[in-house]
Design a protein around this motif. Sequence first.
Motif, PDB file in Angstrom:
ATOM      1  N   HIS A 188      17.428  30.356  33.563  1.00 51.19           N
ATOM      2  CA  HIS A 188      18.011  30.474  34.761  1.00 51.19           C
ATOM      3  C   HIS A 188      19.911  30.853  34.859  1.00 51.19           C
ATOM      4  O   HIS A 188      19.981  30.238  33.249  1.00 51.19           O
ATOM      5  CB  HIS A 188      18.659  28.207  35.625  1.00 51.19           C
ATOM      6  CG  HIS A 188      18.739  28.170  37.186  1.00 51.19           C
ATOM      7  ND1 HIS A 188      20.230  28.699  37.003  1.00 51.19           N
ATOM      8  CD2 HIS A 188      18.268  28.091  37.795  1.00 51.19           C
ATOM      9  CE1 HIS A 188      20.140  28.196  38.763  1.00 51.19           C
ATOM     10  NE2 HIS A 188      19.143  28.121  39.203  1.00 51.19           N
ATOM     11  N   PRO A 199      20.259  32.174  49.450  1.00 48.52           N
ATOM     12  CA  PRO A 199      19.925  31.611  48.027  1.00 48.52           C
ATOM     13  C   PRO A 199      20.562  32.484  47.054  1.00 48.52           C
ATOM     14  O   PRO A 199      21.195  33.408  47.426  1.00 48.52           O
ATOM     15  CB  PRO A 199      18.770  32.141  47.881  1.00 48.52           C
ATOM     16  CG  PRO A 199      17.796  32.553  48.252  1.00 48.52           C
ATOM     17  CD  PRO A 199      19.376  32.213  50.203  1.00 48.52           C
ATOM     18  N   PHE A 200      21.227  31.855  46.059  1.00 48.02           N
ATOM     19  CA  PHE A 200      22.126  33.428  44.744  1.00 48.02           C
ATOM     20  C   PHE A 200      23.311  33.954  45.537  1.00 48.02           C
ATOM     21  O   PHE A 200      23.614  34.706  45.075  1.00 48.02           O
ATOM     22  CB  PHE A 200      21.113  33.170  44.142  1.00 48.02           C
ATOM     23  CG  PHE A 200      20.270  32.289  42.734  1.00 48.02           C
ATOM     24  CD1 PHE A 200      20.724  32.028  42.151  1.00 48.02           C
ATOM     25  CD2 PHE A 200      18.525  32.508  43.497  1.00 48.02           C
ATOM     26  CE1 PHE A 200      19.858  31.315  41.259  1.00 48.02           C
ATOM     27  CE2 PHE A 200      18.243  31.804  42.555  1.00 48.02           C
ATOM     28  CZ  PHE A 200      18.588  31.058  41.421  1.00 48.02           C
ATOM     29  N   GLU A 252      25.616  28.329  48.220  1.00 49.19           N
ATOM     30  CA  GLU A 252      24.237  28.742  48.897  1.00 49.19           C
ATOM     31  C   GLU A 252      24.416  27.877  50.405  1.00 49.19           C
ATOM     32  O   GLU A 252      23.448  27.969  51.312  1.00 49.19           O
ATOM     33  CB  GLU A 252      23.508  28.324  48.147  1.00 49.19           C
ATOM     34  CG  GLU A 252      23.045  29.133  47.562  1.00 49.19           C
ATOM     35  CD  GLU A 252      24.461  29.371  45.593  1.00 49.19           C
ATOM     36  OE1 GLU A 252      24.293  28.002  45.974  1.00 49.19           O
ATOM     37  OE2 GLU A 252      23.794  30.603  45.488  1.00 49.19           O
ATOM     38  N   ASN A 288      13.992  29.003  46.454  1.00 50.34           N
ATOM     39  CA  ASN A 288      14.325  28.008  45.843  1.00 50.34           C
ATOM     40  C   ASN A 288      13.144  26.351  46.170  1.00 50.34           C
ATOM     41  O   ASN A 288      12.195  27.191  47.249  1.00 50.34           O
ATOM     42  CB  ASN A 288      15.301  27.192  46.341  1.00 50.34           C
ATOM     43  CG  ASN A 288      16.769  27.765  45.482  1.00 50.34           C
ATOM     44  OD1 ASN A 288      16.816  28.341  43.915  1.00 50.34           O
ATOM     45  ND2 ASN A 288      17.972  28.067  46.684  1.00 50.34           N
ATOM     46  N   GLY A 313      13.822  29.757  42.554  1.00 46.69           N
ATOM     47  CA  GLY A 313      15.229  28.993  41.679  1.00 46.69           C
ATOM     48  C   GLY A 313      14.713  26.912  42.181  1.00 46.69           C
ATOM     49  O   GLY A 313      13.565  27.115  41.843  1.00 46.69           O
ATOM     50  N   GLU A 314      15.859  26.696  41.628  1.00 49.35           N
ATOM     51  CA  GLU A 314      15.661  25.291  41.922  1.00 49.35           C
ATOM     52  C   GLU A 314      16.299  24.720  43.387  1.00 49.35           C
ATOM     53  O   GLU A 314      15.367  24.528  44.056  1.00 49.35           O
ATOM     54  CB  GLU A 314      17.294  24.460  40.265  1.00 49.35           C
ATOM     55  CG  GLU A 314      17.148  24.057  40.425  1.00 49.35           C
ATOM     56  CD  GLU A 314      17.917  22.459  39.711  1.00 49.35           C
ATOM     57  OE1 GLU A 314      18.318  23.672  37.971  1.00 49.35           O
ATOM     58  OE2 GLU A 314      18.982  21.833  39.445  1.00 49.35           O
ATOM     59  N   GLY A 315      17.450  24.954  43.770  1.00 45.58           N
ATOM     60  CA  GLY A 315      17.947  24.587  45.414  1.00 45.58           C
ATOM     61  C   GLY A 315      19.292  25.039  44.802  1.00 45.58           C
ATOM     62  O   GLY A 315      20.160  25.659  44.473  1.00 45.58           O
ATOM     63  N   PRO A 316      19.584  24.988  46.765  1.00 39.89           N
ATOM     64  CA  PRO A 316      20.716  25.432  47.097  1.00 39.89           C
ATOM     65  C   PRO A 316      22.025  24.785  45.831  1.00 39.89           C
ATOM     66  O   PRO A 316      22.385  23.920  45.390  1.00 39.89           O
ATOM     67  CB  PRO A 316      21.192  25.363  48.315  1.00 39.89           C
ATOM     68  CG  PRO A 316      19.457  24.596  48.435  1.00 39.89           C
ATOM     69  CD  PRO A 316      18.864  24.461  47.108  1.00 39.89           C
ATOM     70  N   GLY A 317      23.147  25.244  45.836  1.00 40.75           N
ATOM     71  CA  GLY A 317      25.060  25.277  44.891  1.00 40.75           C
ATOM     72  C   GLY A 317      25.572  24.588  46.635  1.00 40.75           C
ATOM     73  O   GLY A 317      25.290  25.299  47.796  1.00 40.75           O
TER      74      GLY A 317
END
Length: 183
Positions: free
Chosen positions: A156, A55-56, A49, A82, A42-46
């Motif tokens: 995504h 992750p996710f 996360e 990520n 993926g891209e990066g933590p939100g």
Amino acid sequence: MFDNWEELEKSIENCQKCKLCQTRNNIVFGVGKKDADIMFIGEGPGADEDAKGEPFVGKAGKLMDMAFTLLGIKREEVYIANVVKCRPPFNRNPEQDEEQACLDYLRNQVLLVKPKIVVLLGSVALKNILGSEYGITSARGKWVEKKGIYYMPTWHPAALLRDENKKIDFIKDLEMVLEKAKI
Ligand code: URA
Ligand code: SF4
């Protein structure tokens, strides 16, 4: 590069290689089977996360889990990571210096997992792994083979929240992944 997980995990502890270290709560290293056939990037933590260190696990992750359930994919049988391991503030995209600082960890994870297939979730993963000349709209759903690894670029999961039609593409792409993983 490290040839074992212990040293790699130790090397990222308290990482301060980029400015995202100043605002993170947790480094989100990656989870799953350490010798999985299929790896998701993926891209990066939100925010969720960053809070959990996994992750996710937020909204996009829930949607990914629903697709996994539908297809019979178990989280613990794949590896998920990520491009950047620390949350970009306000969920902005990672900046180039941050991606460059963090990418060696991801490259090392790929080396250790030795996946047959890597699923690239969205544009940030696609451009950082296969090259900035790729665009997600034209690349999605098409295999790219590089050094014996098969890459499948797809949307995504967060994009699925905004556009229902993309859910169908996402499921189709993952069906192709499962089909190839059997070989
Ligand atoms: N979006 C990502 O790209 N990665 C996560 O871990 C969560 C949301
Ligand atoms: Fe280190 Fe990556 Fe976090 Fe930047 S994003 S501080 S390089 S772990």
